[in-house]
Design a protein around this motif. Structure first.
Motif, PDB file in Angstrom:
ATOM      1  N   PRO A 146     -27.183 -38.900 -17.880  1.00 31.94           N
ATOM      2  CA  PRO A 146     -27.658 -39.697 -16.742  1.00 31.94           C
ATOM      3  C   PRO A 146     -28.193 -38.775 -15.647  1.00 31.94           C
ATOM      4  CG  PRO A 146     -25.401 -40.295 -17.362  1.00 31.94           C
ATOM      5  CD  PRO A 146     -25.728 -39.031 -18.081  1.00 31.94           C
ATOM      6  N   LEU A 147     -29.239 -39.207 -14.988  1.00 32.06           N
ATOM      7  CA  LEU A 147     -29.807 -38.406 -13.903  1.00 32.06           C
ATOM      8  C   LEU A 147     -28.747 -38.112 -12.841  1.00 32.06           C
ATOM      9  CD1 LEU A 147     -32.166 -37.091 -12.437  1.00 32.06           C
ATOM     10  CD2 LEU A 147     -32.788 -39.348 -11.545  1.00 32.06           C
ATOM     11  N   GLU A 148     -27.819 -39.044 -12.632  1.00 33.96           N
ATOM     12  CA  GLU A 148     -26.788 -38.867 -11.613  1.00 33.96           C
ATOM     13  C   GLU A 148     -25.889 -37.661 -11.894  1.00 33.96           C
ATOM     14  OE1 GLU A 148     -28.523 -42.692 -11.753  1.00 33.96           O
ATOM     15  OE2 GLU A 148     -27.327 -41.687 -13.305  1.00 33.96           O
ATOM     16  N   GLN A 149     -25.869 -37.198 -13.139  1.00 27.70           N
ATOM     17  CA  GLN A 149     -25.004 -36.072 -13.511  1.00 27.70           C
ATOM     18  C   GLN A 149     -25.763 -34.752 -13.614  1.00 27.70           C
ATOM     19  OE1 GLN A 149     -22.852 -37.086 -17.101  1.00 27.70           O
ATOM     20  NE2 GLN A 149     -22.053 -38.997 -16.241  1.00 27.70           N
ATOM     21  N   ILE A 150     -26.931 -34.684 -13.038  1.00 25.34           N
ATOM     22  CA  ILE A 150     -27.792 -33.526 -13.254  1.00 25.34           C
ATOM     23  C   ILE A 150     -27.168 -32.222 -12.753  1.00 25.34           C
ATOM     24  CG2 ILE A 150     -29.095 -33.726 -11.086  1.00 25.34           C
ATOM     25  CD1 ILE A 150     -31.621 -33.079 -12.848  1.00 25.34           C
ATOM     26  N   THR A 151     -26.275 -32.307 -11.797  1.00 20.84           N
ATOM     27  CA  THR A 151     -25.635 -31.085 -11.283  1.00 20.84           C
ATOM     28  C   THR A 151     -24.320 -30.768 -11.995  1.00 20.84           C
ATOM     29  OG1 THR A 151     -24.469 -32.327  -9.566  1.00 20.84           O
ATOM     30  CG2 THR A 151     -26.639 -31.415  -8.994  1.00 20.84           C
ATOM     31  N   GLN A 152     -23.915 -31.610 -12.941  1.00 22.37           N
ATOM     32  CA  GLN A 152     -22.593 -31.479 -13.551  1.00 22.37           C
ATOM     33  C   GLN A 152     -22.623 -31.010 -15.006  1.00 22.37           C
ATOM     34  OE1 GLN A 152     -20.668 -35.300 -13.014  1.00 22.37           O
ATOM     35  NE2 GLN A 152     -21.642 -35.549 -11.013  1.00 22.37           N
ATOM     36  N   VAL A 153     -23.811 -30.910 -15.602  1.00 25.68           N
ATOM     37  CA  VAL A 153     -23.919 -30.591 -17.025  1.00 25.68           C
ATOM     38  C   VAL A 153     -23.911 -29.083 -17.223  1.00 25.68           C
ATOM     39  CG1 VAL A 153     -25.312 -30.874 -19.100  1.00 25.68           C
ATOM     40  CG2 VAL A 153     -25.193 -32.725 -17.420  1.00 25.68           C
ATOM     41  N   SER A 154     -23.064 -28.603 -18.123  1.00 29.44           N
ATOM     42  CA  SER A 154     -22.923 -27.171 -18.366  1.00 29.44           C
ATOM     43  C   SER A 154     -23.993 -26.676 -19.337  1.00 29.44           C
ATOM     44  CB  SER A 154     -21.545 -26.870 -18.957  1.00 29.44           C
ATOM     45  OG  SER A 154     -21.455 -27.370 -20.289  1.00 29.44           O
ATOM     46  N   PRO A 155     -24.262 -25.366 -19.369  1.00 33.97           N
ATOM     47  CA  PRO A 155     -25.224 -24.804 -20.335  1.00 33.97           C
ATOM     48  C   PRO A 155     -24.834 -25.100 -21.783  1.00 33.97           C
ATOM     49  CG  PRO A 155     -24.787 -23.227 -18.585  1.00 33.97           C
ATOM     50  CD  PRO A 155     -23.825 -24.361 -18.383  1.00 33.97           C
ATOM     51  N   ASP A 156     -23.552 -25.061 -22.100  1.00 30.00           N
ATOM     52  CA  ASP A 156     -23.128 -25.370 -23.471  1.00 30.00           C
ATOM     53  C   ASP A 156     -23.453 -26.817 -23.833  1.00 30.00           C
ATOM     54  OD1 ASP A 156     -22.207 -22.876 -24.059  1.00 30.00           O
ATOM     55  OD2 ASP A 156     -20.096 -23.320 -23.631  1.00 30.00           O
ATOM     56  N   GLU A 157     -23.234 -27.729 -22.906  1.00 29.21           N
ATOM     57  CA  GLU A 157     -23.572 -29.131 -23.153  1.00 29.21           C
ATOM     58  C   GLU A 157     -25.080 -29.297 -23.350  1.00 29.21           C
ATOM     59  OE1 GLU A 157     -20.355 -31.909 -20.866  1.00 29.21           O
ATOM     60  OE2 GLU A 157     -21.588 -30.607 -19.592  1.00 29.21           O
ATOM     61  N   CYS A 158     -25.854 -28.542 -22.591  1.00 29.46           N
ATOM     62  CA  CYS A 158     -27.312 -28.588 -22.745  1.00 29.46           C
ATOM     63  C   CYS A 158     -27.726 -28.137 -24.136  1.00 29.46           C
ATOM     64  CB  CYS A 158     -27.982 -27.701 -21.689  1.00 29.46           C
ATOM     65  SG  CYS A 158     -27.838 -28.319 -19.990  1.00 29.46           S
ATOM     66  N   ARG A 159     -27.183 -27.010 -24.582  1.00 29.00           N
ATOM     67  CA  ARG A 159     -27.548 -26.478 -25.897  1.00 29.00           C
ATOM     68  C   ARG A 159     -27.118 -27.433 -27.010  1.00 29.00           C
ATOM     69  NH1 ARG A 159     -26.912 -21.359 -23.204  1.00 29.00           N
ATOM     70  NH2 ARG A 159     -24.640 -21.541 -23.233  1.00 29.00           N
ATOM     71  N   GLN A 160     -25.936 -28.015 -26.882  1.00 28.53           N
ATOM     72  CA  GLN A 160     -25.465 -28.948 -27.895  1.00 28.53           C
ATOM     73  C   GLN A 160     -26.353 -30.191 -27.965  1.00 28.53           C
ATOM     74  OE1 GLN A 160     -21.360 -29.686 -26.867  1.00 28.53           O
ATOM     75  NE2 GLN A 160     -20.761 -27.551 -27.201  1.00 28.53           N
ATOM     76  N   ALA A 161     -26.808 -30.658 -26.814  1.00 24.07           N
ATOM     77  CA  ALA A 161     -27.678 -31.840 -26.789  1.00 24.07           C
ATOM     78  C   ALA A 161     -28.992 -31.550 -27.499  1.00 24.07           C
ATOM     79  CB  ALA A 161     -27.934 -32.279 -25.353  1.00 24.07           C
ATOM     80  N   VAL A 162     -29.578 -30.404 -27.228  1.00 21.95           N
ATOM     81  CA  VAL A 162     -30.858 -30.063 -27.845  1.00 21.95           C
ATOM     82  C   VAL A 162     -30.702 -29.906 -29.354  1.00 21.95           C
ATOM     83  CG1 VAL A 162     -32.698 -28.348 -27.928  1.00 21.95           C
ATOM     84  CG2 VAL A 162     -31.738 -29.033 -25.730  1.00 21.95           C
ATOM     85  N   SER A 163     -29.607 -29.308 -29.788  1.00 23.88           N
ATOM     86  CA  SER A 163     -29.355 -29.172 -31.235  1.00 23.88           C
ATOM     87  C   SER A 163     -29.208 -30.526 -31.901  1.00 23.88           C
ATOM     88  CB  SER A 163     -28.099 -28.333 -31.469  1.00 23.88           C
ATOM     89  OG  SER A 163     -28.257 -27.023 -31.001  1.00 23.88           O
ATOM     90  N   LYS A 164     -28.542 -31.438 -31.232  1.00 23.22           N
ATOM     91  CA  LYS A 164     -28.332 -32.765 -31.805  1.00 23.22           C
ATOM     92  C   LYS A 164     -29.628 -33.561 -31.859  1.00 23.22           C
ATOM     93  CE  LYS A 164     -24.652 -36.174 -31.948  1.00 23.22           C
ATOM     94  NZ  LYS A 164     -23.424 -36.675 -31.293  1.00 23.22           N
ATOM     95  N   GLN A 165     -30.505 -33.356 -30.884  1.00 21.41           N
ATOM     96  CA  GLN A 165     -31.798 -34.042 -30.894  1.00 21.41           C
ATOM     97  C   GLN A 165     -32.556 -33.764 -32.187  1.00 21.41           C
ATOM     98  OE1 GLN A 165     -33.847 -32.685 -27.392  1.00 21.41           O
ATOM     99  NE2 GLN A 165     -32.345 -33.588 -25.995  1.00 21.41           N
ATOM    100  N   ALA A 166     -32.465 -32.525 -32.669  1.00 19.87           N
ATOM    101  CA  ALA A 166     -33.200 -32.154 -33.881  1.00 19.87           C
ATOM    102  C   ALA A 166     -32.728 -32.935 -35.096  1.00 19.87           C
ATOM    103  CB  ALA A 166     -33.059 -30.652 -34.132  1.00 19.87           C
ATOM    104  N   LEU A 167     -31.482 -33.391 -35.070  1.00 16.16           N
ATOM    105  CA  LEU A 167     -30.956 -34.170 -36.194  1.00 16.16           C
ATOM    106  C   LEU A 167     -31.511 -35.589 -36.186  1.00 16.16           C
ATOM    107  CD1 LEU A 167     -27.198 -33.059 -36.041  1.00 16.16           C
ATOM    108  CD2 LEU A 167     -29.030 -32.117 -37.465  1.00 16.16           C
ATOM    109  N   TYR A 168     -31.718 -36.125 -35.003  1.00  8.25           N
ATOM    110  CA  TYR A 168     -32.194 -37.507 -34.883  1.00  8.25           C
ATOM    111  C   TYR A 168     -33.718 -37.607 -34.953  1.00  8.25           C
ATOM    112  CZ  TYR A 168     -27.628 -39.430 -33.595  1.00  8.25           C
ATOM    113  OH  TYR A 168     -26.319 -39.845 -33.603  1.00  8.25           O
TER     114      TYR A 168
END
Length: 472
Positions: free
Chosen positions: A274-296
């Motif tokens: 969510p845009l509201e959490q833009i300051t709360q997301v960690s680098p590890d969470e970012c990398r995991q999200a991008v990796s998961k996108q490739a699966l979908y």
């Protein structure tokens, strides 16, 4: 009601253009939209502003059993679909709100997180749900196949909130991000329908924002901009799927009611935040999200849709009839096929005497509906329903020489539709499949069958479909 409907159906058209002649019927009168669609469709037919019921009747009169009619919009409700179905055309609905009963042969919803049970649809309706059936353009699908590693150290952010953005959320989001000083540069993409471009450019200059506005860009140009931005704020719509196909850390800003399913799914699956959490997301969470996108988002939607619509040609061309005594020999040969025996609960070979007695009893039994499916007069498969107390237990097979052509779901769809025509007091259909029979399981799972472990047979699953008032 929104250009997204034309954009996503046009994306599907481009996937199918090599196989089908695609014609767009639309009330849209916006010149640049029609010009853009004209590059995709073989023909565009402008519809007048009139009562939807009359419109549906006129469309039904110009199509027939050899056609596929695809509806994408929120005014094509049950009565509209009823008129289209009267033409005998195959009916496909692109939908993301599941707000009324459907009469479609197929429903496509790429939102994710949606279940077949969310829909009120006929038992023969096939479902194609989730990002595997993303309605995005071919350039984005190609980009998904060559996605690159992203640089989280780059502080460049994309803002894209749809082609029109009537509420000018683009400017509101830019101001919000600029106040937080999270990024060094903003790339803003707006479409030809965006009427606030001058205001946006003035605000950027007045506030000294480091931002570039890209107006009415091509998909190829859009991909170049997206590849430059490891971060993005997008609406939870097709543009979000396009960005995740390229790959990057995505924050979502909902701008329309029909986007609630998409945003819920993406956040629950940790594909985006969510845009509201833009300051709360960690680098590890970012990398995991991008990796998961490739699966979908694997870039293979075009292949899936092409195969799907080619199967609709089989749905159109196959004929269903009651089994006759003359079918005894061919059904005997099918029953003794090696693969059929392996997937049966009795693996022993069947004698002609045993089959003759069984077959003749079945086709004369009032509690059994036994159908043969033909293509140009040649038998290609069978489906049988044994009925007791309103429950039909089915068994089907594809002729040995017709396998690997996608006939399984077609036989199920046509068989169920025929059962509904000839049996009015049936409200449950059940099928049993061995755990090893993956092809048959995939066929059942295109429909509204509920999958459970089978207690009746070992090493098997049970598929149950309940229907009643929705079995039009």
């Amino acid at each position: 009601m929104g250009l997204g409907h034309i954009i996503r159906s046009s994306a599907l058209c481009r996937m199918l253009n090599n196989t089908f002649e695609c014609i767009l019927l639309t009330r849209c009168s916006i010149p640049w939209v029609l010009e853009l669609a004209g590059k995709t469709y073989h023909e565009i037919i402008r519809l007048p502003e009139e009562d939807f019921e009359e419109e549906a009747k006129k469309i039904s009169a110009r199509v027939g059993a050899k056609d596929i009619v695809l509806l994408d919009g929120y005014d094509f409700k049950t009565a509209y679909q009823q008129s289209i179905k009267a033409s005998q055309a195959i009916l496909v609905c692109i939908d993301d709100i599941h707000a009324y009963p459907f009469l479609a042969d197929c429903i496509i919803n790429h939102s994710g997180g949606i279940s077949k049970t969310d829909y009120n649809a006929p038992p023969y309706c096939q479902f194609f749900l989730g990002p595997s059936f993303s309605l995005i353009g071919l350039p984005f699908q190609e980009a998904a196949k060559r996605r690159k590693n992203i640089d989280l150290e780059s502080r460049r952010c994309l803002i894209c909130l749809g082609g029109a953005d009537p509420g000018n959320q683009t400017l509101a989001v830019l101001k919000q991000l600029a106040e937080k000083r999270l990024f060094d540069k903003y790339e803003i993409i707006v479409g030809s329908g965006y009427v606030y471009k001058s205001l946006l450019v003035e605000e950027i200059k007045r506030n000294g924002y480091s931002a570039t506005v890209h107006h009415a860009v091509s998909p190829e140009e859009m991909i170049i901009v997206m590849e430059q931005c490891p971060f993005a704020v997008c609406a939870p719509s097709t543009v979000a799927y396009e960005y995740m196909s390229v790959g990057g850390v995505l924050f979502l800003h909902q701008i329309a009611d029909n986007q609630k399913d998409v945003i819920r799914f993406m956040i629950a699956e940790k594909l985006a935040f969510p845009l509201e959490q833009i300051t709360q997301v960690s680098p590890d969470e970012c990398r995991q999200a991008v990796s998961k996108q490739a699966l979908y988002f694997d870039g293979l939607s075009a292949e899936r849709f092409t195969k799907l619509f080619q199967n609709f040609l089989l749905l159109r061309d196959l004929q269903v009839r009651a089994a006759l005594p003359d079918d005894l020999q061919v059904t005997f040969e099918w029953a003794n096929d090696k693969l059929v025996r392996e997937q049966s609960y009795s693996r022993n070979a069947i004698t002609i005497a045993t089959h003759t007695k069984w077959f003749l009893e079945k086709i004369q039994d009032s509690r059994c509906r036994y159908f043969i499916l033909e293509n140009n007069g040649m038998p290609v498969g069978q489906i049988r329903f044994d009925i007791e107390n309103g429950k039909a237990t089915l068994g089907y097979l594809v002729a040995p020489g017709e396998r690997n052509k996608g006939l399984g779901p077609v036989i199920l769809a046509l068989g169920i539709k025929q059962l509904m025509k000839v049996v009015k007091d049936c409200n449950e259909i059940v099928g049993f499949v061995k755990n090893t029979n993956i092809a048959s399981q995939k066929a059942f799972e295109r429909f509204s069958f509920i999958k459970t472990n089978a207690v009746e047979y070992p090493d098997s699953v049970k598929y149950t479909l309940f229907y009643g008032n929705n079995s039009q």
